[in-house]
Design a protein around this motif. Structure first.
Motif, PDB file in Angstrom:
ATOM      1  N   ASP A   9       0.870  -1.181   0.000  1.00  0.00           N
ATOM      2  CA  ASP A   9       0.000   0.000   0.000  1.00  0.00           C
ATOM      3  C   ASP A   9       0.899   1.220   0.000  1.00  0.00           C
ATOM      4  O   ASP A   9       1.903   1.246   0.711  1.00  0.00           O
ATOM      5  CB  ASP A   9      -0.914   0.012   1.229  1.00  0.00           C
ATOM      6  CG  ASP A   9      -2.131   0.910   1.023  1.00  0.00           C
ATOM      7  OD1 ASP A   9      -1.944   2.107   0.711  1.00  0.00           O
ATOM      8  OD2 ASP A   9      -3.254   0.411   1.171  1.00  0.00           O
ATOM      9  N   ASP A  56      -3.191  -2.987  -2.066  1.00  0.00           N
ATOM     10  CA  ASP A  56      -4.077  -1.927  -2.532  1.00  0.00           C
ATOM     11  C   ASP A  56      -4.197  -2.061  -4.048  1.00  0.00           C
ATOM     12  O   ASP A  56      -3.339  -2.668  -4.702  1.00  0.00           O
ATOM     13  CB  ASP A  56      -3.477  -0.574  -2.140  1.00  0.00           C
ATOM     14  CG  ASP A  56      -4.430   0.584  -2.407  1.00  0.00           C
ATOM     15  OD1 ASP A  56      -5.608   0.335  -2.697  1.00  0.00           O
ATOM     16  OD2 ASP A  56      -3.978   1.746  -2.322  1.00  0.00           O
ATOM     17  N   LEU A  57      -5.232  -1.467  -4.617  1.00  0.00           N
ATOM     18  CA  LEU A  57      -5.428  -1.545  -6.063  1.00  0.00           C
ATOM     19  C   LEU A  57      -4.773  -0.370  -6.780  1.00  0.00           C
ATOM     20  O   LEU A  57      -4.319  -0.504  -7.914  1.00  0.00           O
ATOM     21  CB  LEU A  57      -6.921  -1.583  -6.391  1.00  0.00           C
ATOM     22  CG  LEU A  57      -7.323  -2.026  -7.794  1.00  0.00           C
ATOM     23  CD1 LEU A  57      -6.810  -3.429  -8.092  1.00  0.00           C
ATOM     24  CD2 LEU A  57      -8.833  -1.959  -7.959  1.00  0.00           C
ATOM     25  N   SER A  58      -4.730   0.786  -6.124  1.00  0.00           N
ATOM     26  CA  SER A  58      -4.196   1.999  -6.754  1.00  0.00           C
ATOM     27  C   SER A  58      -2.870   2.381  -6.101  1.00  0.00           C
ATOM     28  O   SER A  58      -2.839   2.868  -4.974  1.00  0.00           O
ATOM     29  CB  SER A  58      -5.188   3.155  -6.603  1.00  0.00           C
ATOM     30  OG  SER A  58      -6.414   2.829  -7.204  1.00  0.00           O
ATOM     31  N   THR A  87      -9.236  -2.046  -0.764  1.00  0.00           N
ATOM     32  CA  THR A  87      -9.491  -0.848  -1.562  1.00  0.00           C
ATOM     33  C   THR A  87     -10.663  -0.069  -1.003  1.00  0.00           C
ATOM     34  O   THR A  87     -11.457  -0.596  -0.210  1.00  0.00           O
ATOM     35  CB  THR A  87      -9.773  -1.253  -3.030  1.00  0.00           C
ATOM     36  OG1 THR A  87      -9.979  -0.083  -3.803  1.00  0.00           O
ATOM     37  CG2 THR A  87     -10.983  -2.157  -3.119  1.00  0.00           C
ATOM     38  N   GLN A 205      -9.162   2.896 -13.274  1.00  0.00           N
ATOM     39  CA  GLN A 205      -8.515   1.856 -12.490  1.00  0.00           C
ATOM     40  C   GLN A 205      -7.898   0.760 -13.355  1.00  0.00           C
ATOM     41  O   GLN A 205      -6.900   0.150 -12.972  1.00  0.00           O
ATOM     42  CB  GLN A 205      -9.525   1.213 -11.522  1.00  0.00           C
ATOM     43  CG  GLN A 205      -9.992   2.146 -10.428  1.00  0.00           C
ATOM     44  CD  GLN A 205      -8.859   2.559  -9.526  1.00  0.00           C
ATOM     45  OE1 GLN A 205      -7.926   1.794  -9.297  1.00  0.00           O
ATOM     46  NE2 GLN A 205      -8.927   3.761  -9.004  1.00  0.00           N
TER      47      GLN A 205
END
Length: 210
Positions: A9, A56-58, A87, A205
């Motif tokens: 993250d 995390d995705l981002s 997320t 995304q």
């Protein structure tokens, strides 16, 4: 035997939270890697794969993209890794694509303290492991792609996301407005989004508009 874990993250507070939760179960989980970017996540897995990736995705990345592209790369390169995505995104299209990519769980960051350890306990229960083994034995060797769009649908969406209207796309591609509208509708249905707002969030995304 303890499960080896990578946590990732780019926000220090959330990374600390993941670390604290897992350290409370040191008899079950061992954090061997921490990452703050997509590049660092991949670099550390290349050096030493783990049993579980919690990410995390981002996140930023110069060599490797984040979002769905990152998850797809991880699952193709290390198909046996258990992937848990944490997320704040609630977009149904994103969640559907994560599921198709083989993500084992998608957790909201606001409820990690309650959900993470229980989810991991469930994922590694004997019954779930047996079920996963049966599913893997029946599965195709080819990972299902994140996107099931046709080339024409992808072309329409990219132009739409660039700011063009259906009429402008129709004129540029020399297709009727009805055809362009139908391809737009079909693509949105496949992605699991029901509005242009959800589509723009999905594209941000997934890298669809890159």
């Amino acid at each position: 035997m303890r499960k080896t874990v990578l946590i990732a993250d780019d926000h220090p507070v959330y990374l600390l939270g993941l670390r604290t939760l897992l350290q409370s179960q040191q008899d079950k989980y061992e954090i061997v890697h921490e990452a703050v970017s997509a590049d660092e996540l991949i670099d550390k897995l290349l050096k030493q794969p783990v049993d579980v990736v919690i990410t995390d995705l981002s996140m930023p990345g110069k060599v490797h993209a984040d979002g769905l592209s990152l998850i797809q790369y991880v699952k193709r390169r290390w198909p046996d890794i258990v992937v848990i995505v944490v997320t704040m995104i609630s977009n149904p299209g994103i969640q559907n694509s994560l599921s198709r990519l083989g993500v084992h769980a998608v957790l909201n960051k606001n409820s990690l303290s309650v959900d993470l350890l229980q989810t991991m306990k469930t994922l590694f229960s004997p019954a779930v492991l047996r079920s996963a083994a049966r599913a893997k034995a029946k599965a195709s060797d080819e990972l299902e792609p994140a996107f099931s769009l046709s080339p024409k649908e992808t072309e329409v969406l990219r132009l739409l996301l660039s700011g063009m209207t259906v009429n402008e796309i129709s004129a540029q591609l020399k297709r009727t407005k009805q055809t362009v509208s139908a391809q737009k509708t079909s693509a949105m249905r496949k992605l699991g989004v029901s509005s242009e707002l959800e589509l723009y969030e999905y594209a941000r995304q997934s890298g669809l508009n890159s």
